[in-house]
Write a protein that holds these residues in place. Structure first.
Motif: not given
Lengths: 185, 298
Positions: A106-107, A111-113, A67-71, A138-140
């Motif tokens: 990891p997904d 973060k990768h962006f 959730g914290i990565w979807m904001c 590449f990162r994602s």
């Protein structure tokens, strides 16, 4: 047994409050933030639930959540919170803590962006979209999503083949270095 | 009227039509824009979600350069606008933030450079009466849904030139240009913004919700003031319709593209050929010859 109602000053709640500079303990679970959150349907834990989990000291559950990565940082929650909690700012703090503690899922594509975007700014002083897109892919390891968009954007001249550097690119590099040095201290 | 212009990264590439139309509209109205020399990226969402120090330092670098120009900064990108205003707010309200920003940039900054958005400048500095007086081709017949998105009006303690829940500045601008600004409920709903790359499914869901509501409210086009809103609603419109149900193709124009038409500028001068969903239906409504004046990017 630890009494969760008594703050010791070193709790997870205290740390997140101190770093985000906003009174998370004031949340009384009206859920206004979650109700108006545009990404609510995609979140595993809603923003008001995250506030409650922070009260309860559930560090692991919060920092490892998707959730914290979807904001989307749309600021609707912070604008509407009746207690004046900067909820979007809390999400920023939680992402930083998850990265520092190396517990981000990891997904966590955001973060990768963010990493790919900032690397681009570090090198050129501005975003070089084409380079950033390749680095992100590449990162994602997410190679195939939106494959049709690149050519469409190129045809509309919405992507540049070469980076457009800022005249202050070397200054930007220095700022990145100093920011990192301060973080390590 | 003179402004230090901060185009931002998007306006150099993905939103070159926004850049072109902002410059054309300002030139026509006699608003002088001087680019801030060697401006740098504002850091956008990636900076404020990863590093609190960098999120202030990057906008401050540009503001330090603008300070020498002795006039307010004007931005067009809603995200740049928000990041520059947020940096000013932090530097002014928190001495620790100011010290840290000055330390990492190696230069002083007191948070005093005013930052304005192009819509704010047009509505509040140039003025609606003056716009009305400059209209050469009324947009009567065009029904537009003004889409403000997130960062133009939120959070109110940072941006504050319109109501955060019920903004009206863009509607007022289009009414002054003769268009009909439709009432619709999703004007400040988020399009998914920076999740465009990472969560396209969510962005398509939101985009579909927005475009279909604009149509339901009777609009035949949507006007935006943010490069990400434009990209998410325009480039992804076909994907969104495929995933969530058919909607009439709906042109998504930058505020300055639509206003520029009223000021008598050509579609070439306003970069209409950058749009994915063709705006020919809008041009027909304001009785412009569709095939004439088509210009590419030089």
């Amino acid at each position: 047994m630890e009494n969760r109602l008594e703050s010791t000053g070193t709790s997870f709640l205290d740390e997140v409050q101190r770093r985000s500079g906003t009174p998370i303990s004031a949340c009384f679970q009206c859920h206004k933030c979650s109700t108006g959150c545009p990404i609510g349907p995609e979140m595993d834990v809603l923003s008001s639930q995250i506030m409650r989990l922070i009260h309860l000291g559930e560090e692991k559950e919060v920092l490892e959540s998707q959730g914290i990565w979807m904001c989307a940082s749309c600021e609707a929650c912070s604008t509407r919170c009746p207690m004046g909690i900067d909820i979007a700012g809390v999400m920023d703090t939680l992402r930083m803590m998850a990265v520092e503690r190396k517990v981000a899922p990891p997904d966590a594509r955001a973060k990768h962006f963010a990493h790919s975007f900032l690397q681009s700014v570090r090198h050129h002083g501005r975003v070089y979209e084409m380079g950033m897109l390749v680095a992100y892919k590449f990162r994602s390891r997410d190679f195939f999503t939106d494959m049709d968009k690149g050519p469409k954007m190129l045809m509309k001249k919405k992507l540049a083949f070469l980076p457009i550097r800022s005249g202050a690119a070397s200054e930007v590099k220095e700022v990145f270095k100093r920011v990192e040095e301060e973080k390590e201290q | 009227m003179r402004y230090a212009f901060f185009p931002g990264c998007s306006l150099e590439t993905t939103a070159w039509d926004f850049d072109r139309s902002v410059r054309a509209v300002c030139r026509t109205l006699g608003i002088t824009l001087e680019d801030i020399p060697d401006w740098v990226c504002c850091g956008s969402t990636p900076a404020h979600t990863s590093n609190a120090s960098l999120a202030v330092a990057l906008p401050v670098m540009t503001l330090q350069k603008a300070k020498h120009m002795g006039c307010p900064v004007m931005t067009a990108c809603a995200s740049c606008y928000s990041r520059l205003r947020t940096a000013n707010h932090k530097v002014c309200s928190d001495p620790d933030e100011r010290q840290r920003a000055e330390r990492v940039t190696g230069k002083p900054y007191d948070g005093s450079v005013e930052v304005r958005h192009v819509v704010d400048v047009l509505v509040n500095d140039f003025g609606l009466d003056n716009i009305r007086a400059r209209v050469k081709r009324s947009l009567s017949g065009v029904r537009v849904a003004s889409y403000y998105g997130c960062l133009l009006t939120r959070p109110p303690e940072i941006v504050a030139f319109d109501n955060p829940e019920h903004p009206s500045c863009m509607d007022d601008l289009f009414k002054a240009a003769g268009a009909e600004a439709v009432e619709w409920p999703y004007r400040t709903e988020c399009c998914g913004a920076g999740l465009s790359m990472t969560e396209p499914d969510a962005v398509n869901r939101l985009g579909h919700k927005l475009v279909s509501m604009a149509r339901q409210a009777g609009a035949d086009c949507i006007a935006v003031a943010c490069p990400l809103c434009q990209l998410n609603l325009d480039l992804r419109q076909a994907d969104a319709a495929k995933a969530y149900g058919a909607v009439l193709p709906t042109p998504v124009l930058y505020v300055t593209q639509l206003l520029g038409l009223a000021l008598g500028l050509s579609v070439g001068e306003l970069g209409f050929n950058a749009l994915t969903v063709s705006a020919d239906s809008v041009l027909q409504r304001c009785e412009m010859v569709v095939s004439a004046g088509r210009g590419g990017r030089p």
